[in-house]
Design a protein around this motif. Structure first.
Motif, PDB file in Angstrom:
ATOM      1  N   GLY A  50      72.444  96.676  30.224  1.00  0.00           N
ATOM      2  CA  GLY A  50      73.787  96.189  29.935  1.00  0.00           C
ATOM      3  C   GLY A  50      73.897  94.710  29.641  1.00  0.00           C
ATOM      4  N   LEU A  51      72.807  94.096  29.187  1.00  0.00           N
ATOM      5  CA  LEU A  51      72.917  92.681  28.831  1.00  0.00           C
ATOM      6  C   LEU A  51      73.829  92.514  27.625  1.00  0.00           C
ATOM      7  CD1 LEU A  51      69.246  91.297  29.092  1.00  0.00           C
ATOM      8  CD2 LEU A  51      71.063  91.227  30.795  1.00  0.00           C
ATOM      9  N   VAL A  52      73.684  93.426  26.653  1.00  0.00           N
ATOM     10  CA  VAL A  52      74.413  93.283  25.388  1.00  0.00           C
ATOM     11  C   VAL A  52      75.151  94.580  25.070  1.00  0.00           C
ATOM     12  CG1 VAL A  52      72.906  91.531  24.378  1.00  0.00           C
ATOM     13  CG2 VAL A  52      72.306  93.955  24.163  1.00  0.00           C
ATOM     14  N   ASP A  53      76.172  94.453  24.199  1.00  0.00           N
ATOM     15  CA  ASP A  53      76.924  95.637  23.778  1.00  0.00           C
ATOM     16  C   ASP A  53      76.197  96.379  22.665  1.00  0.00           C
ATOM     17  OD1 ASP A  53      79.223  95.083  25.484  1.00  0.00           O
ATOM     18  OD2 ASP A  53      79.529  93.354  24.181  1.00  0.00           O
ATOM     19  N   ARG A  54      75.520  95.621  21.806  1.00  0.00           N
ATOM     20  CA  ARG A  54      74.753  96.213  20.718  1.00  0.00           C
ATOM     21  C   ARG A  54      73.507  95.392  20.474  1.00  0.00           C
ATOM     22  NH1 ARG A  54      77.952  95.256  16.361  1.00  0.00           N
ATOM     23  NH2 ARG A  54      79.597  94.414  17.683  1.00  0.00           N
ATOM     24  N   VAL A  55      72.459  96.043  19.998  1.00  0.00           N
ATOM     25  CA  VAL A  55      71.253  95.301  19.608  1.00  0.00           C
ATOM     26  C   VAL A  55      70.951  95.568  18.141  1.00  0.00           C
ATOM     27  CG1 VAL A  55      70.111  95.158  21.854  1.00  0.00           C
ATOM     28  CG2 VAL A  55      69.753  97.179  20.415  1.00  0.00           C
ATOM     29  N   ALA A  57      67.736  95.205  15.139  1.00  0.00           N
ATOM     30  CA  ALA A  57      66.309  94.968  14.899  1.00  0.00           C
ATOM     31  C   ALA A  57      66.099  93.717  14.047  1.00  0.00           C
ATOM     32  CB  ALA A  57      65.684  96.186  14.223  1.00  0.00           C
ATOM     33  N   LYS A  58      67.153  93.340  13.302  1.00  0.00           N
ATOM     34  CA  LYS A  58      67.036  92.140  12.471  1.00  0.00           C
ATOM     35  C   LYS A  58      67.988  91.046  12.976  1.00  0.00           C
ATOM     36  CE  LYS A  58      65.584  93.900   7.957  1.00  0.00           C
ATOM     37  NZ  LYS A  58      65.954  93.978   6.519  1.00  0.00           N
ATOM     38  N   ALA A  59      67.479  89.839  13.082  1.00  0.00           N
ATOM     39  CA  ALA A  59      68.319  88.720  13.506  1.00  0.00           C
ATOM     40  C   ALA A  59      69.461  88.496  12.524  1.00  0.00           C
ATOM     41  CB  ALA A  59      67.477  87.444  13.639  1.00  0.00           C
ATOM     42  N   SER A  60      69.178  88.697  11.242  1.00  0.00           N
ATOM     43  CA  SER A  60      70.201  88.447  10.216  1.00  0.00           C
ATOM     44  C   SER A  60      71.384  89.393  10.368  1.00  0.00           C
ATOM     45  CB  SER A  60      69.587  88.578   8.817  1.00  0.00           C
ATOM     46  OG  SER A  60      68.982  89.853   8.679  1.00  0.00           O
ATOM     47  N   GLU A  61      71.148  90.585  10.911  1.00  0.00           N
ATOM     48  CA  GLU A  61      72.250  91.521  11.147  1.00  0.00           C
ATOM     49  C   GLU A  61      73.022  91.181  12.417  1.00  0.00           C
ATOM     50  OE1 GLU A  61      70.361  95.335  11.125  1.00  0.00           O
ATOM     51  OE2 GLU A  61      70.062  95.309   8.941  1.00  0.00           O
ATOM     52  N   ALA A  62      72.305  90.682  13.401  1.00  0.00           N
ATOM     53  CA  ALA A  62      72.945  90.381  14.684  1.00  0.00           C
ATOM     54  C   ALA A  62      73.983  89.264  14.558  1.00  0.00           C
ATOM     55  CB  ALA A  62      71.887  89.998  15.725  1.00  0.00           C
ATOM     56  N   VAL A  63      73.768  88.328  13.645  1.00  0.00           N
ATOM     57  CA  VAL A  63      74.652  87.142  13.595  1.00  0.00           C
ATOM     58  C   VAL A  63      75.926  87.377  12.794  1.00  0.00           C
ATOM     59  CG1 VAL A  63      72.679  85.601  13.852  1.00  0.00           C
ATOM     60  CG2 VAL A  63      73.557  86.105  11.555  1.00  0.00           C
ATOM     61  N   VAL A  64      76.002  88.510  12.087  1.00  0.00           N
ATOM     62  CA  VAL A  64      77.172  88.761  11.235  1.00  0.00           C
ATOM     63  C   VAL A  64      78.443  88.822  12.092  1.00  0.00           C
ATOM     64  CG1 VAL A  64      78.291  90.416   9.687  1.00  0.00           C
ATOM     65  CG2 VAL A  64      75.836  89.934   9.453  1.00  0.00           C
ATOM     66  N   GLY A  65      79.424  88.011  11.748  1.00  0.00           N
ATOM     67  CA  GLY A  65      80.701  88.030  12.464  1.00  0.00           C
ATOM     68  C   GLY A  65      80.675  87.307  13.800  1.00  0.00           C
ATOM     69  N   ALA A  66      79.564  86.678  14.167  1.00  0.00           N
ATOM     70  CA  ALA A  66      79.498  85.977  15.460  1.00  0.00           C
ATOM     71  C   ALA A  66      80.076  84.573  15.320  1.00  0.00           C
ATOM     72  CB  ALA A  66      78.053  85.899  15.947  1.00  0.00           C
ATOM     73  N   ASP A  67      80.838  84.138  16.330  1.00  0.00           N
ATOM     74  CA  ASP A  67      81.302  82.747  16.298  1.00  0.00           C
ATOM     75  C   ASP A  67      80.438  81.830  17.174  1.00  0.00           C
ATOM     76  OD1 ASP A  67      82.309  84.064  18.481  1.00  0.00           O
ATOM     77  OD2 ASP A  67      84.298  83.151  18.414  1.00  0.00           O
ATOM     78  N   LEU A  68      79.539  82.434  17.944  1.00  0.00           N
ATOM     79  CA  LEU A  68      78.519  81.628  18.638  1.00  0.00           C
ATOM     80  C   LEU A  68      77.171  82.325  18.503  1.00  0.00           C
ATOM     81  CD1 LEU A  68      77.631  79.231  20.455  1.00  0.00           C
ATOM     82  CD2 LEU A  68      78.078  80.708  22.436  1.00  0.00           C
ATOM     83  N   ILE A  69      76.177  81.594  18.009  1.00  0.00           N
ATOM     84  CA  ILE A  69      74.824  82.119  17.867  1.00  0.00           C
ATOM     85  C   ILE A  69      73.916  81.273  18.749  1.00  0.00           C
ATOM     86  CG2 ILE A  69      72.900  82.469  16.280  1.00  0.00           C
ATOM     87  CD1 ILE A  69      76.384  82.110  14.859  1.00  0.00           C
ATOM     88  N   VAL A  70      73.159  81.935  19.621  1.00  0.00           N
ATOM     89  CA  VAL A  70      72.261  81.231  20.539  1.00  0.00           C
ATOM     90  C   VAL A  70      70.820  81.564  20.180  1.00  0.00           C
ATOM     91  CG1 VAL A  70      71.590  80.881  22.941  1.00  0.00           C
ATOM     92  CG2 VAL A  70      73.987  81.389  22.388  1.00  0.00           C
ATOM     93  N   LEU A  71      70.070  80.559  19.757  1.00  0.00           N
ATOM     94  CA  LEU A  71      68.648  80.774  19.470  1.00  0.00           C
ATOM     95  C   LEU A  71      67.865  80.644  20.778  1.00  0.00           C
ATOM     96  CD1 LEU A  71      68.241  78.694  16.162  1.00  0.00           C
ATOM     97  CD2 LEU A  71      68.965  81.085  16.461  1.00  0.00           C
ATOM     98  N   ALA A  72      67.362  81.764  21.266  1.00  0.00           N
ATOM     99  CA  ALA A  72      66.659  81.775  22.557  1.00  0.00           C
ATOM    100  C   ALA A  72      65.268  82.358  22.370  1.00  0.00           C
ATOM    101  CB  ALA A  72      67.472  82.566  23.589  1.00  0.00           C
ATOM    102  N   VAL A  73      64.589  81.853  21.352  1.00  0.00           N
ATOM    103  CA  VAL A  73      63.207  82.265  21.071  1.00  0.00           C
ATOM    104  C   VAL A  73      62.301  81.081  21.369  1.00  0.00           C
ATOM    105  CG1 VAL A  73      63.935  83.937  19.327  1.00  0.00           C
ATOM    106  CG2 VAL A  73      63.434  81.578  18.632  1.00  0.00           C
TER     107      VAL A  73
END
Lengths: 309, 309
Positions: A50-55, A57-73
């Motif tokens: 339950g860390l996230v609501d959705r995951v 496989a691609k970072a480029s898809e995860a950031v769509v519509g986000a108003d905060l992006i955290v690079l934690a790599v």
């Protein structure tokens, strides 16, 4: 309920991102948290616990519509990730990172950040010797520093909003220049880690004494070193490669000092050793007075920890 | 009530002797505890806080009538104290010490021990960064190792009685050869302490970053080092001078290893760093499995300690 951010995208789902997710949920700081990790196993785990609501496989898809992006790599992977996600960032979004090195991250990430997106480099001074999505816990940032190194001309509202987010996760914030950050961290964290890794490596080579006894009789000094030296290898490889200049500077100073003490031992110069050890004791008092540690005797760990061991 | 010893004489009234006194009282292990310290202030404090029933300004007076004598002075002072008290020791008495180095103590003390007195060198692997008579607490030895290095031909009953005493104070006991002890401790404790002292000294010289920030942002690595580097200067000066050979051996190996890692950083050899850090991580697991520490994440200290700071 009003959220600080509508959708937070965590790129990388390890100890730091996982703890952020748990802290944001606990305090109701984001309406939605989504994530990306390269490993399918990590993505499944992050969903499962339950860390996230959705995951994604691609970072480029995860950031769509986000108003905060955290690079934690790991620091060495920041540039490639930034390049990949850049075309998909929403105008007005904030992008931050949690890397332990700041100049190299700015150099790698900033050129990819589109006009109208606020890039605010950050570094939470928090962590444990564990890693991976299951290592996170919501109180990780409680009473810890979270340093930001925003460039000049950055949107002040965006910085204040991000600082408010980490404040509500329990952290204290401070702003500083990226180069200064890297030197301070080389002294307080990076070089001590390298030294701890080295000392544990030396013990490992000494098979005649190590097999069980070095571990069994592992007293104050060495036991603390092994804890430090158990930290994530990928993260730390990147830290040393990306903060090379400051770490080599501090390492050079360290070796000089060590040789002077080694010579005092060889020559039997007890006065030199006594004076040196007396000076270092004073720094410890400064740390306690600055509220960065307690004065409770701790070499033996707390009684609770002892009975567990 | 039957006591293990009738009268225990503590020579030196610092952290270790003070903790022994409190533990012996709590468990009812000695009928009477007397003590000696060179400093009048220490003697008054020890009486005032009830560590001992009586104090003596002279070590030779403190040992009269004692069936257990504990030398709890810095390692470099053991020989002189042994010479002073030797003529006053009762036949059948046991004399032990709590020094962190064993070969040098045996060499300094053994020649003075009279026929019929049992000399059993010992070393409790316990301590904190604090020192002095007020630093002691009765649970200091709980679940800790207390190593003995008895010579061949020693009276077995005397050793068993002493081992029983420290077991009842909560410690685990083991016997080993003095030279072996000194090498194991050089790896697990002495060299790590010297390295911690050195790193804190380096930070102290870097005035441009240290003034408040190194202390303020003191993260995991460095904070643990400052705790170690706050230990008693006199004790540690003597440890390095008295275990010179083993410490210089381990320091030489340490410097070699460090130079290899430093070169890898300079050359950008990430694979070398990653492999090295992966190996050291495994040692940590060994320590946890050996029960010498817990796997609870601890870089941030316990939540309790955090809220206090």
């Amino acid at each position: 309920m009003s959220f600080l951010y509508d959708r937070v995208a965590l790129i990388g789902l390890g100890l730091i991102a996982g703890s952020m997710a748990l802290a944001m949920r606990e305090k109701g700081l984001a309406r939605e948290i989504v994530g990306h990790a390269r490993s399918a196993e990590t993505r499944e785990t992050a969903l499962e616990i339950g860390l996230v609501d959705r995951v994604y496989a691609k970072a480029s898809e995860a950031v769509v519509g986000a108003d905060l992006i955290v690079l934690a790599v790991p620091v060495g992977a920041m540039g490639a990730v930034a390049e990949e996600i850049a075309p998909h960032l929403a105008a007005g979004a904030t992008i931050t990172d949690v890397g332990s090195v700041k100049q190299a991250v700015v150099t790698a990430v900033a050129p990819h950040v589109p006009q109208g997106v606020h890039f605010i480099p950050g570094h939470p001074l928090a962590g444990t010797e564990h890693s991976g999505p299951r290592a996170g816990f919501p109180s990780l940032f409680q009473n810890r520093w979270w340093l930001f190194t925003p460039s000049e001309g950055i949107d002040e509202d965006a910085v204040l909003r991000l600082e408010t987010l980490v404040n509500r996760m329990g952290a204290k914030t401070e702003r500083m220049d990226a180069a200064h950050h890297d030197l301070v961290l080389a002294v307080t964290s990076h070089t001590p880690h390298l030294i701890a890794y080295t000392m544990v490596g030396v013990a490992d080579h000494l098979k005649r004494v190590t097999e069980s006894q070095v571990v069994q009789y592992s007293a104050a000094g060495f036991r603390d070193f092994t804890r430090i030296a158990a930290s994530d290898p990928t993260m730390w490889r990147d830290v040393f490669l990306q903060n090379k200049e400051a770490v080599l500077d501090i390492l050079g100073r360290f070796t000089e000092e060590l040789f002077v003490l080694q010579r005092a031992i060889r020559m039997g110069d007890g006065d030199h050793l006594f004076d040196y050890f007396t000076r270092t004791r004073a720094i410890r008092r400064g740390i306690i007075e600055a509220g960065q540690d307690t004065s409770a005797p701790d070499f033996g760990r707390s009684p609770g920890a002892e009975t567990k061991s």
